[in-house]
Design a protein around this motif. Structure first.
Motif, PDB file in Angstrom:
ATOM      1  N   ILE A 144      35.507  27.546  52.661  1.00 40.91           N
ATOM      2  CA  ILE A 144      34.163  27.235  52.162  1.00 40.91           C
ATOM      3  C   ILE A 144      34.195  27.252  50.641  1.00 40.91           C
ATOM      4  O   ILE A 144      34.616  28.230  50.027  1.00 40.91           O
ATOM      5  N   ASP A 145      33.744  26.170  50.045  1.00 41.54           N
ATOM      6  CA  ASP A 145      33.773  26.026  48.590  1.00 41.54           C
ATOM      7  C   ASP A 145      32.983  27.145  47.901  1.00 41.54           C
ATOM      8  O   ASP A 145      31.867  27.477  48.307  1.00 41.54           O
ATOM      9  N   LYS A 146      33.605  27.741  46.886  1.00 46.50           N
ATOM     10  CA  LYS A 146      33.003  28.784  46.053  1.00 46.50           C
ATOM     11  C   LYS A 146      32.771  30.114  46.787  1.00 46.50           C
ATOM     12  O   LYS A 146      32.079  31.002  46.274  1.00 46.50           O
ATOM     13  N   ILE A 147      33.334  30.232  47.971  1.00 48.70           N
ATOM     14  CA  ILE A 147      33.217  31.492  48.713  1.00 48.70           C
ATOM     15  C   ILE A 147      34.561  32.210  48.668  1.00 48.70           C
ATOM     16  O   ILE A 147      35.607  31.629  48.959  1.00 48.70           O
ATOM     17  N   LYS A 148      34.536  33.489  48.303  1.00 42.60           N
ATOM     18  CA  LYS A 148      35.765  34.250  48.118  1.00 42.60           C
ATOM     19  C   LYS A 148      36.375  34.687  49.448  1.00 42.60           C
ATOM     20  O   LYS A 148      35.678  34.806  50.464  1.00 42.60           O
ATOM     21  N   THR A 149      37.684  34.941  49.392  1.00 38.85           N
ATOM     22  CA  THR A 149      38.411  35.418  50.562  1.00 38.85           C
ATOM     23  C   THR A 149      38.701  36.918  50.412  1.00 38.85           C
ATOM     24  O   THR A 149      38.574  37.487  49.317  1.00 38.85           O
ATOM     25  N   LEU A 150      39.137  37.519  51.498  1.00 40.59           N
ATOM     26  CA  LEU A 150      39.567  38.911  51.452  1.00 40.59           C
ATOM     27  C   LEU A 150      40.721  39.069  50.471  1.00 40.59           C
ATOM     28  O   LEU A 150      40.772  40.026  49.694  1.00 40.59           O
ATOM     29  N   GLY A 151      41.639  38.092  50.484  1.00 40.98           N
ATOM     30  CA  GLY A 151      42.780  38.130  49.564  1.00 40.98           C
ATOM     31  C   GLY A 151      42.345  38.141  48.108  1.00 40.98           C
ATOM     32  O   GLY A 151      42.926  38.856  47.277  1.00 40.98           O
ATOM     33  N   MET A 152      41.310  37.382  47.786  1.00 41.12           N
ATOM     34  CA  MET A 152      40.796  37.334  46.414  1.00 41.12           C
ATOM     35  C   MET A 152      40.160  38.670  46.025  1.00 41.12           C
ATOM     36  O   MET A 152      40.283  39.124  44.887  1.00 41.12           O
ATOM     37  N   LEU A 153      39.486  39.316  46.973  1.00 41.40           N
ATOM     38  CA  LEU A 153      38.883  40.626  46.698  1.00 41.40           C
ATOM     39  C   LEU A 153      39.975  41.665  46.407  1.00 41.40           C
ATOM     40  O   LEU A 153      39.835  42.506  45.528  1.00 41.40           O
ATOM     41  N   MET A 154      41.079  41.564  47.140  1.00 43.56           N
ATOM     42  CA  MET A 154      42.169  42.540  47.003  1.00 43.56           C
ATOM     43  C   MET A 154      43.038  42.290  45.772  1.00 43.56           C
ATOM     44  O   MET A 154      43.710  43.215  45.297  1.00 43.56           O
ATOM     45  N   ASN A 155      43.025  41.069  45.289  1.00 42.83           N
ATOM     46  CA  ASN A 155      43.923  40.678  44.196  1.00 42.83           C
ATOM     47  C   ASN A 155      43.783  41.611  42.982  1.00 42.83           C
ATOM     48  O   ASN A 155      42.689  41.863  42.484  1.00 42.83           O
ATOM     49  N   ASN A 156      44.920  42.116  42.510  1.00 41.94           N
ATOM     50  CA  ASN A 156      45.006  43.008  41.340  1.00 41.94           C
ATOM     51  C   ASN A 156      44.348  44.376  41.544  1.00 41.94           C
ATOM     52  O   ASN A 156      44.188  45.135  40.582  1.00 41.94           O
ATOM     53  N   GLN A 157      43.955  44.694  42.785  1.00 41.00           N
ATOM     54  CA  GLN A 157      43.383  46.010  43.050  1.00 41.00           C
ATOM     55  C   GLN A 157      44.507  47.015  43.296  1.00 41.00           C
ATOM     56  O   GLN A 157      45.529  46.693  43.896  1.00 41.00           O
ATOM     57  N   SER A 158      44.300  48.231  42.867  1.00 44.12           N
ATOM     58  CA  SER A 158      45.301  49.285  43.035  1.00 44.12           C
ATOM     59  C   SER A 158      45.449  49.666  44.505  1.00 44.12           C
ATOM     60  O   SER A 158      44.478  49.637  45.277  1.00 44.12           O
ATOM     61  N   SER A 159      46.663  50.017  44.894  1.00 42.51           N
ATOM     62  CA  SER A 159      46.912  50.479  46.266  1.00 42.51           C
ATOM     63  C   SER A 159      46.682  51.986  46.391  1.00 42.51           C
ATOM     64  O   SER A 159      46.962  52.579  47.430  1.00 42.51           O
ATOM     65  N   LYS A 160      46.164  52.589  45.333  1.00 42.11           N
ATOM     66  CA  LYS A 160      45.780  54.001  45.360  1.00 42.11           C
ATOM     67  C   LYS A 160      44.255  54.085  45.325  1.00 42.11           C
ATOM     68  O   LYS A 160      43.598  53.319  44.623  1.00 42.11           O
ATOM     69  N   TYR A 161      43.702  55.026  46.074  1.00 37.95           N
ATOM     70  CA  TYR A 161      42.252  55.184  46.068  1.00 37.95           C
ATOM     71  C   TYR A 161      41.911  56.605  46.499  1.00 37.95           C
ATOM     72  O   TYR A 161      42.474  57.123  47.467  1.00 37.95           O
TER      73      TYR A 161
END
Length: 516
Positions: A144-161
């Protein structure tokens, strides 16, 4: 502080490199799952989502479900799991009713266009601010145009939380009931509800670290979510995922992965029982299988007996409700089992059978099953009147008709709402179904009440015959009449190729009633 995601974090420390989930050729170990859930939690936090905010999730039985599920928990938000079969108007209802701030939706398949229905429902819900498509692969483009994916949300996020601190009584999940009466209601289940139910489920299934369990029950349903996914994560077991029940594929995965734990609804056991196979080694499959569990609906005794004879393993049947996190009673290996029974109360839960005034009825008499304990929901989200009708003095009134025998085992007679009143006499469909299932030609049956001018309701049986078998309506009617009280036998019999089923494998009696 108590956050349900602690079960994943603990197993990650103990078994970092062990497979948590297997899906087709994908193997996801505990460390990978925890790291991805941390990335998702960081992504959720970056959206401004706060502790207690609601996030909806529509996803098939694939590794993305637990990834997003535990990511939402870690962020301190509340999960709203949605059926994968919902249409846009239904999606809109759930998003609005739950006050969801964000919605994660899998793309779906050609036959099941989840993202189309999901996005259309989201667009009709102005209060839901964020929509993320879960694509087949994390780096796939959004459909869907202009709609983000889960991959985009995760991109550059730390694997520590650092997991958000929640209390034991905070709402972890809002799980919607099936809505057989009126609009579906969201049962609020706490971190404590779900953790204790997952722990006791490992005792019922004898779940151990070395077990391989097959999850074909949909993960959006509380049965699979608690008894398999959360219980398996807690023990460090490996879960093999299958998005849709197919008897051949179930047997294939059982043989390939040496499955030791299987849980299903009655229609799945019926499917496995009736699958004619030569390509699988049943001895190998049954040697590895140590636990088979049935829930979600009453398992006809005939199916239970025939399955146990064919597969040489006992089925442990239990009883639960979304409102009970879900497990309430079960046939326990150490206490004993009775075919046709839902067993005895699980640890920490008290169960009674009562009359309309809430007084306990004598042994063997019918009444409503009620229970109390650590598994009982907080209530229905934003529905105080419905909550007050269901929760009374700490007891949850199930709406199910049951009896208790002299040994303390409970038996479900039927749902109160499914009871047929013919000429002023009560007829419980399950009793009729159990009798008809004993006929050698009958494979499956569902009994419903038809509106009738003289009797109020008339008894109708929708019957699926065994392959290659034939019997007339009058013959089956006469046979049933010989084996049950004369006021209980079905006056109408309709032969069908199949019965309508829900996404969880339950027979949809309301659909059968609609088609009358």
């Amino acid at each position: 502080m108590l956050n349900l995601s602690i079960i994943l974090e603990d197993s990650t420390r103990r078994y970092p490199n062990k497979d948590a989930f297997i899906y087709k050729d994908t193997h996801l170990n505990f460390l990978q799952l925890n790291s991805i859930a941390n990335q998702i939690a960081n992504g959720i936090k970056s959206l401004g989502i706060k502790k207690g905010d609601k996030i909806a999730l529509s996803c098939l039985n694939i590794p993305y479900f637990p990834m997003v599920y535990y990511g939402i928990l870690k962020a301190g938000a509340t999960i709203v799991p949605l059926s994968v079969l919902l249409k846009k108007d239904e999606v809109t209802y759930y998003l609005k009713d739950s006050n969801a701030k964000a919605y994660f939706c899998f793309t779906g398949t050609t036959e099941l266009p989840m993202v189309e229905e999901g996005y259309a429902g989201f667009k009709n819900t102005p209060t839901c601010e964020h929509f993320f498509v879960i694509t087949e692969k994390l780096n796939d483009k959004s459909p869907i145009d202009k709609i983000k994916t889960l991959g985009m949300l995760m991109n550059n996020q730390s694997s520590k939380y650092s997991t958000t601190a929640t209390s034991a009584e905070d709402t972890a999940i809002i799980i919607y009931t099936s809505g057989t009466t009126g609009k579906p209601k969201g049962a609020e289940l706490t971190h404590s509800n779900l953790l204790q139910n997952a722990i006791l489920s490992t005792g019922i299934a004898s779940t151990q670290n070395e077990d391989n369990q097959l999850i074909v029950l949909p993960l959006f349903h509380i049965f699979a979510m608690t008894v398999l996914m959360n219980a398996g994560i807690y023990k460090g077991a490996t879960s093999v995922l299958l998005p849709r029940f197919d008897a051949k594929e179930v047997l294939n995965l059982m043989q390939q992965h040496r499955i030791s734990i299987f849980a299903g609804v009655p229609t799945m056991y019926w499917g496995l029982l009736n699958y004619q196979n030569d390509e699988f080694n049943l001895d190998t499959i049954t040697t590895n299988l140590k636990t088979c569990i049935s829930g979600g609906a009453s398992l006809p005794v005939k199916i239970l007996e025939d399955f146990e004879s064919k597969y040489n393993i006992k089925i442990l049947e239990g009883y639960g409700m979304s409102e009970g996190s879900p497990v309430v009673t079960f046939n326990h290996i150490d206490i004993g089992r009775k075919p046709g029974s839902i067993g005895t109360p699980v640890w920490g839960v008290e169960v009674k059978v009562v009359d309309e005034n809430g007084n306990e009825v004598p042994i063997g008499e019918k009444g409503e099953l009620i229970y109390r304990g650590h598994n009982v929901m907080k209530g229905y989200y934003k529905k105080p009147e419905d909550t007050a009708k269901t929760l009374k003095n700490g007891w949850l009134y199930s709406g199910d008709v049951a009896i208790k025998d002299e040994d303390g085992f409970f038996f479900i007679v039927d749902r109160t709402k499914d009871m047929i009143i013919r000429g002023g006499l009560n007829v419980y469909p399950r009793e009729v179904e159990e009798i008809m299932m004993k006929h050698e030609y009958v494979s499956m049956v569902a009994v419903i009440g038809n509106t009738h001018e003289k009797f109020g309701e008339e008894i109708k049986a929708c019957v699926v015959l065994k392959e290659g078998k034939s019997i007339s309506e009058d013959e089956l009617k006469a046979w049933t009449k010989e084996n049950i009280a004369s006021y209980k036998y079905p006056r109408i019999i309709e032969f069908m190729d199949s019965l309508p089923m829900s996404a969880t494998g339950k027979i949809l009696k309301k659909e059968l009633k609609k088609s009358n």
